[in-house]
Design a protein around this motif. Structure first.
Motif, mmCIF file in Angstrom:
data_model
loop_
_atom_site.group_PDB
_atom_site.id
_atom_site.type_symbol
_atom_site.label_atom_id
_atom_site.label_comp_id
_atom_site.label_asym_id
_atom_site.label_seq_id
_atom_site.Cartn_x
_atom_site.Cartn_y
_atom_site.Cartn_z
ATOM 1 N N ALA A 10 0.859 -1.188 0.000
ATOM 2 C CA ALA A 10 0.000 0.000 0.000
ATOM 3 C C ALA A 10 0.890 1.231 0.000
ATOM 4 O O ALA A 10 1.489 1.579 1.017
ATOM 5 N N ASP A 11 1.004 1.859 -1.171
ATOM 6 C CA ASP A 11 1.856 3.031 -1.321
ATOM 7 C C ASP A 11 1.209 3.965 -2.326
ATOM 8 O O ASP A 11 0.741 3.523 -3.369
ATOM 9 N N ARG A 12 1.178 5.246 -2.011
ATOM 10 C CA ARG A 12 0.510 6.196 -2.904
ATOM 11 C C ARG A 12 1.338 6.518 -4.146
ATOM 12 O O ARG A 12 0.832 7.068 -5.106
ATOM 13 N N ASN A 13 2.616 6.171 -4.138
ATOM 14 C CA ASN A 13 3.484 6.418 -5.285
ATOM 15 C C ASN A 13 3.433 5.217 -6.234
ATOM 16 O O ASN A 13 3.927 4.136 -5.899
ATOM 17 N N PRO A 57 3.230 5.089 5.278
ATOM 18 C CA PRO A 57 2.373 5.814 6.223
ATOM 19 C C PRO A 57 1.769 7.085 5.634
ATOM 20 O O PRO A 57 0.779 7.584 6.157
ATOM 21 N N ALA A 58 2.333 7.580 4.527
ATOM 22 C CA ALA A 58 1.755 8.758 3.892
ATOM 23 C C ALA A 58 0.365 8.437 3.339
ATOM 24 O O ALA A 58 -0.427 9.341 3.097
ATOM 25 N N LEU A 59 0.068 7.158 3.159
ATOM 26 C CA LEU A 59 -1.246 6.734 2.691
ATOM 27 C C LEU A 59 -2.295 6.910 3.782
ATOM 28 O O LEU A 59 -3.477 7.054 3.508
ATOM 29 N N LEU A 60 -1.840 6.888 5.007
ATOM 30 C CA LEU A 60 -2.745 6.983 6.147
ATOM 31 C C LEU A 60 -2.703 8.369 6.751
ATOM 32 O O LEU A 60 -1.690 9.042 6.709
#
Length: 144
Positions: A10-13, A57-60
């Motif tokens: 799970a990573d936004r990149n 953690p940037a996803l959260l």
């Protein structure tokens, strides 16, 4: 040889998702990647099998975790590798019982692979959230 473990990235990149997917599939892991908080929630809500989560953690956002107790319970029930930039660690992650932190860098894939192996060997096969007792085989949604 395929590993019996299912890993959710799970990573936004999207570049990081593709890179981790390529590298870990090359090691024989079975995995799936999501790139948004909504996709992560959807994955958990549909109870897809996951043995380990690699999470940016940037996803959260911490307030989101508090508003989604089912998601937090699911994250806490599985080993977690927090793949993050230096200093990018949500305080709530400190409450996770089995977390390994791997800082993103040019060579973090080596530490990530080592961490995956250590966590999965320590945990062994985890129970599936699906009807495993009824003989259902663990599959990803795209394998059905």
């Amino acid at each position: 040889m395929k590993h019996p473990h299912f890993i959710l990235i799970a990573d936004r990149n999207p570049n990081i998702c593709r890179y981790l997917t390529r590298e870990l599939q090359g090691e024989g892991y079975r995995l799936f990647a999501v790139g948004s908080f909504a996709q992560l929630c959807h994955w958990v809500a549909n109870q897809h099998p996951v043995d380990l989560l690699v999470l940016d953690p940037a996803l959260l956002e911490e307030d989101k975790l508090e508003r989604y107790p089912d998601l937090w319970a699911h994250i806490r029930s599985r080993p977690l590798i927090l793949h993050c930039l230096p200093g990018d660690r949500p305080a709530v992650i400190g409450q996770h019982p089995r977390v390994l932190i791997v800082e993103k860098s040019g060579n973090s894939i080596t530490a990530l692979k080592k961490g995956l192996q250590q966590l999965l060997e320590r945990e062994g096969p985890l129970p599936c959230l699906h009807n495993r007792a009824q003989g259902h085989q663990r599959r990803w949604p795209h394998e059905r």
